[in-house]
Design a protein around this motif. Structure first.
Motif, mmCIF file in Angstrom:
data_model
loop_
_atom_site.group_PDB
_atom_site.id
_atom_site.type_symbol
_atom_site.label_atom_id
_atom_site.label_comp_id
_atom_site.label_asym_id
_atom_site.label_seq_id
_atom_site.Cartn_x
_atom_site.Cartn_y
_atom_site.Cartn_z
ATOM 1 N N LEU A 95 0.683 -1.148 -0.069
ATOM 2 C CA LEU A 95 -0.048 0.090 0.067
ATOM 3 C C LEU A 95 0.935 1.245 0.149
ATOM 4 O O LEU A 95 0.349 2.206 -0.580
ATOM 5 C CB LEU A 95 -0.770 -0.023 0.988
ATOM 6 C CG LEU A 95 -2.209 -0.704 1.079
ATOM 7 C CD1 LEU A 95 -2.890 -0.916 2.387
ATOM 8 C CD2 LEU A 95 -2.870 -0.347 0.039
ATOM 9 N N ARG A 96 1.987 1.280 0.842
ATOM 10 C CA ARG A 96 2.922 2.396 0.704
ATOM 11 C C ARG A 96 3.446 2.676 -0.652
ATOM 12 O O ARG A 96 3.644 3.646 -1.130
ATOM 13 C CB ARG A 96 3.796 2.069 1.819
ATOM 14 C CG ARG A 96 4.805 3.316 1.854
ATOM 15 C CD ARG A 96 5.862 3.284 3.135
ATOM 16 N NE ARG A 96 5.740 1.985 3.758
ATOM 17 C CZ ARG A 96 6.466 0.996 4.140
ATOM 18 N NH1 ARG A 96 7.639 1.088 3.535
ATOM 19 N NH2 ARG A 96 6.320 0.004 4.932
ATOM 20 N N THR B 224 2.201 1.622 -3.363
ATOM 21 C CA THR B 224 1.078 1.956 -4.460
ATOM 22 C C THR B 224 0.854 3.374 -4.307
ATOM 23 O O THR B 224 0.638 4.176 -5.249
ATOM 24 C CB THR B 224 -0.279 1.378 -4.099
ATOM 25 O OG1 THR B 224 0.184 -0.083 -4.154
ATOM 26 C CG2 THR B 224 -1.363 1.756 -4.940
ATOM 27 N N ARG B 225 1.016 4.117 -3.168
ATOM 28 C CA ARG B 225 0.972 5.422 -3.045
ATOM 29 C C ARG B 225 2.085 6.090 -3.411
ATOM 30 O O ARG B 225 1.756 7.204 -4.285
ATOM 31 C CB ARG B 225 0.707 5.844 -1.425
ATOM 32 C CG ARG B 225 -0.665 5.532 -0.717
ATOM 33 C CD ARG B 225 -0.759 5.855 0.664
ATOM 34 N NE ARG B 225 -1.739 5.059 1.097
ATOM 35 C CZ ARG B 225 -1.696 4.267 2.381
ATOM 36 N NH1 ARG B 225 -0.294 4.062 2.679
ATOM 37 N NH2 ARG B 225 -2.404 4.002 2.892
ATOM 38 N N ALA C 78 1.489 6.193 -7.300
ATOM 39 C CA ALA C 78 0.370 6.842 -7.813
ATOM 40 C C ALA C 78 0.800 8.240 -7.677
ATOM 41 O O ALA C 78 0.463 8.905 -8.765
ATOM 42 C CB ALA C 78 -0.779 6.630 -6.787
ATOM 43 N N VAL C 79 1.437 8.630 -6.797
ATOM 44 C CA VAL C 79 2.141 10.182 -7.033
ATOM 45 C C VAL C 79 2.883 10.178 -8.259
ATOM 46 O O VAL C 79 2.860 11.512 -8.885
ATOM 47 C CB VAL C 79 2.925 10.585 -5.666
ATOM 48 C CG1 VAL C 79 3.631 11.878 -5.765
ATOM 49 C CG2 VAL C 79 1.722 10.598 -4.590
ATOM 50 N N THR D 289 -3.036 3.538 -13.943
ATOM 51 C CA THR D 289 -4.011 3.952 -13.045
ATOM 52 C C THR D 289 -4.800 2.629 -12.730
ATOM 53 O O THR D 289 -5.100 2.466 -11.718
ATOM 54 C CB THR D 289 -4.993 5.240 -13.266
ATOM 55 O OG1 THR D 289 -4.198 6.100 -13.767
ATOM 56 C CG2 THR D 289 -5.944 5.389 -12.277
ATOM 57 N N LYS E 172 -3.973 -1.669 -5.182
ATOM 58 C CA LYS E 172 -4.374 -0.925 -3.801
ATOM 59 C C LYS E 172 -5.692 -1.701 -3.532
ATOM 60 O O LYS E 172 -5.706 -2.077 -1.991
ATOM 61 C CB LYS E 172 -4.668 0.375 -4.017
ATOM 62 C CG LYS E 172 -5.362 1.089 -2.920
ATOM 63 C CD LYS E 172 -5.740 2.578 -3.318
ATOM 64 C CE LYS E 172 -6.263 3.338 -1.997
ATOM 65 N NZ LYS E 172 -6.976 4.473 -2.332
ATOM 66 N N GLU F 36 -5.852 -3.787 0.420
ATOM 67 C CA GLU F 36 -7.085 -3.277 1.371
ATOM 68 C C GLU F 36 -7.929 -4.635 1.651
ATOM 69 O O GLU F 36 -8.162 -4.958 2.587
ATOM 70 C CB GLU F 36 -7.909 -2.290 0.831
ATOM 71 C CG GLU F 36 -7.188 -0.949 0.692
ATOM 72 C CD GLU F 36 -8.021 0.080 -0.041
ATOM 73 O OE1 GLU F 36 -9.071 -0.109 -0.863
ATOM 74 O OE2 GLU F 36 -7.761 1.221 0.165
#
Length: 128
Positions: free
Chosen positions: A43-44, A46-47, A50-51, A98, A105, A109
């Protein structure tokens, strides 16, 4: 038979469906069955990705706009082609990157929710 077999199987199935998105370190965590660490680390990442993808899309959109402005002011087919290619790359990034980011993501989750459900199940069965 262990109590968490169903949850572990569901987690494993979820992760194996999206294993193609994993990096080497994430695959090692999957083999060592450290699911929570794998999910939080993914998840980290992925963030961060994404940025980076967002900044790439913005950058190529601005570049394409600059080429179109230069084409409007000075003409020339090369500026128009460069503007179209930059814009095409920005649009392709939106669709492909995307989609992959959101799939990974959502997978992570769901894994975290399954881990939480497994812990709640253990607590409920141990405390009648």
């Amino acid at each position: 038979m262990r109590k968490d077999d169903v949850f572990t199987a569901m987690i494993r199935e979820e992760l194996e469906q999206h294993e193609r998105f994993f990096l080497f370190q994430e695959r090692e965590l999957l083999r060592s069955k450290e699911y929570r660490k794998l999910a939080t680390q993914s998840l980290r990442q992925t963030r961060i990705i994404a940025v980076i993808v967002f900044l790439t899309i913005v950058t190529f959109s601005i570049i394409s706009i600059m080429h179109f402005v230069e084409f409007g002011q000075q003409g020339g087919l090369s500026r128009f082609v460069l503007g179209m290619l930059s814009w095409a790359f920005a649009i392709a990034s939106v669709f492909f990157y995307t989609k992959n980011i959101l799939e990974k993501k959502k997978c992570m989750e769901r894994v975290l929710k399954l881990l939480e459900a497994r812990e709640q199940f253990r607590d409920n069965t141990n405390n009648p």
